[in-house]
Write a protein that holds these residues in place. Structure first.
Motif, short mmCIF file in Angstrom:
data_model
loop_
_atom_site.label_atom_id
_atom_site.label_comp_id
_atom_site.label_asym_id
_atom_site.label_seq_id
_atom_site.Cartn_x
_atom_site.Cartn_y
_atom_site.Cartn_z
N GLY A 113 0.85 -1.11 0.07
CA GLY A 113 -0.01 -0.04 0.02
C GLY A 113 0.74 1.08 0.00
N VAL A 114 0.28 2.39 -0.33
CA VAL A 114 1.02 3.50 -0.37
C VAL A 114 0.52 4.83 0.63
N SER A 149 14.33 16.14 4.22
CA SER A 149 14.02 15.89 5.68
C SER A 149 12.96 14.98 5.73
N ALA A 150 11.69 15.16 4.93
CA ALA A 150 10.42 14.48 5.05
C ALA A 150 10.73 13.20 4.35
N PRO A 151 11.16 12.84 3.24
CA PRO A 151 11.64 11.63 2.79
C PRO A 151 12.38 10.88 3.71
N TRP A 191 9.96 1.30 4.27
CA TRP A 191 9.12 1.94 3.20
C TRP A 191 10.04 1.79 1.87
N VAL A 192 9.39 1.85 0.85
CA VAL A 192 10.35 1.61 -0.61
C VAL A 192 9.56 2.49 -1.55
N GLU A 193 10.36 2.55 -2.63
CA GLU A 193 9.91 3.73 -3.65
C GLU A 193 9.27 5.13 -2.92
N ILE A 194 10.28 5.68 -2.15
CA ILE A 194 10.23 6.88 -1.52
C ILE A 194 10.39 7.95 -2.54
N VAL A 195 9.61 8.53 -2.75
CA VAL A 195 9.77 9.74 -3.87
C VAL A 195 9.30 11.15 -3.34
N PHE A 233 5.44 17.21 -1.54
CA PHE A 233 4.90 16.20 -0.96
C PHE A 233 5.72 14.68 -1.16
N THR A 234 5.76 14.11 -0.24
CA THR A 234 6.55 12.62 -0.28
C THR A 234 5.45 11.60 -0.44
N THR A 235 5.93 10.73 -1.05
CA THR A 235 5.09 9.27 -1.24
C THR A 235 6.01 8.24 -0.88
N ALA A 236 5.40 6.88 -0.46
CA ALA A 236 6.31 5.81 -0.34
C ALA A 236 5.24 4.70 -0.26
N ARG A 237 5.79 3.55 -0.65
CA ARG A 237 5.28 2.18 -0.62
C ARG A 237 5.67 1.57 0.44
N LEU A 238 4.66 0.67 1.22
CA LEU A 238 4.92 -0.30 2.11
C LEU A 238 5.66 -1.51 1.76
N ALA A 239 6.77 -1.82 2.09
CA ALA A 239 7.27 -3.07 1.78
C ALA A 239 6.79 -4.22 2.00
N ARG A 240 6.57 -5.22 1.36
CA ARG A 240 5.90 -6.52 1.05
C ARG A 240 6.68 -7.33 2.14
#
Length: 287
Positions: free
Chosen positions: A241-242, A254-256, A265-269, A280-287
């Motif tokens: 999930g993101v 600093s936020a990322p 978290w992966v895919e931190i952008v 804004f920062t987004t990230a995906r929860l690692a599986r």
């Protein structure tokens, strides 16, 4: 003020707002003149003169705006993506920059519906006026949308704005909300407080004096709420999930970094707004 020509009324109002340091005097004067006439700003051309009663109302609103009362408090409404929101004292006025974060959440919610063949589950933490939650419900067919707000006054505005939308609105703390949804959520989105306490003097008067401080300030470095978000979103989201969170333009690293430091978290952008500033920062929860 007696009956005057529209152009003269606007010109005087613009001069007054500009002298007071209002950032968009032409826009605000036109919005307020349209408001007292019950018109959209684009329809002001229909007015030749401003009658005595409306001119007096207009003068009063211009004086209040010159005192840096937010425009949206004077009109009672804010527009956000495709929805209209009731706003006023006691709730954070949604900003245009946040529409990008809402768009990101909408895009990812739609992708879940298309890819998984089920209703996407979205949570809006720190919902404030309900702007993001209402936009997701408006633009993502069948989405299951939840929202939470801690501030009592802001929660009241959110109740008003989310009535009839199907959004599950709760009154509570983002750090403890939605235990019943743990591990089932597809998208967590949040416009948290993120201004460092030491930055008090740099905050625009409209926000500093009229927005709830609970919606503005977040510890010495402005990242306290984002740290809570990183932990809470990891509990709420399904694996993969993101999460998306707005931040100050000086927090593009600093936020990322808050998400990276947890190791979850992966895919931190980090994403920029239309002015090219980190937003804004987004990230995906690692599986």
């Amino acid at each position: 003020m007696t009956s005057v020509r529209r152009h003269a009324a606007l010109a005087a109002a613009v001069d007054q707002l500009r002298a007071a340091g209002v950032a968009s005097p032409e826009h605000d004067a036109a919005e307020l003149l349209a408001h007292v006439h019950g018109l959209e700003r684009r329809d002001l051309f229909r007015i030749d003169t401003v009658g005595d009663d409306l001119a007096a109302r207009f003068d009063t609103l211009i004086e209040r705006r010159a005192a840096r009362e937010p425009l949206q408090h004077l009109t009672g409404a804010a527009f956000f993506r495709h929805v209209e929101l009731a706003v006023g004292p006691g709730v954070f006025v949604p900003r245009p920059e946040t529409e990008l974060l809402a768009g990101w959440a909408i895009e990812h919610a739609r992708a879940v519906g298309d890819g998984a063949g089920r209703a996407p589950v979205v949570i809006d933490l720190c919902t404030g006026s309900g702007a993001i939650a209402k936009s997701v419900a408006d633009e993502v067919d069948g989405a299951e949308v939840h929202a939470v707000e801690l501030d009592e006054s802001a929660h009241g505005w959110a109740e008003r704005n989310l009535a009839g939308t199907g959004v599950d609105l709760r009154h509570g703390d983002m750090g403890t909300a939605f235990d019943d949804l743990a591990g089932t959520v597809d998208v967590v989105v949040c416009n948290p407080p993120y201004i460092p306490l030491e930055a008090w003097e740099s905050v625009a008067v409209e926000a500093r004096d009229h927005d709830p401080h609970l919606a503005l300030f977040s510890g010495d470095d402005g990242l306290d709420a984002i740290r809570v978000l990183a932990a809470r979103a990891a509990l709420l989201l399904r694996p993969g999930g993101v999460v998306g969170a707005e931040h100050a333009d000086v927090q593009g690293e600093s936020a990322p970094g808050v998400f990276a430091a947890t190791g979850r978290w992966v895919e931190i952008v980090d994403h920029r707004d239309l002015a090219g500033r980190p937003r804004f920062t987004t990230a995906r929860l690692a599986r």
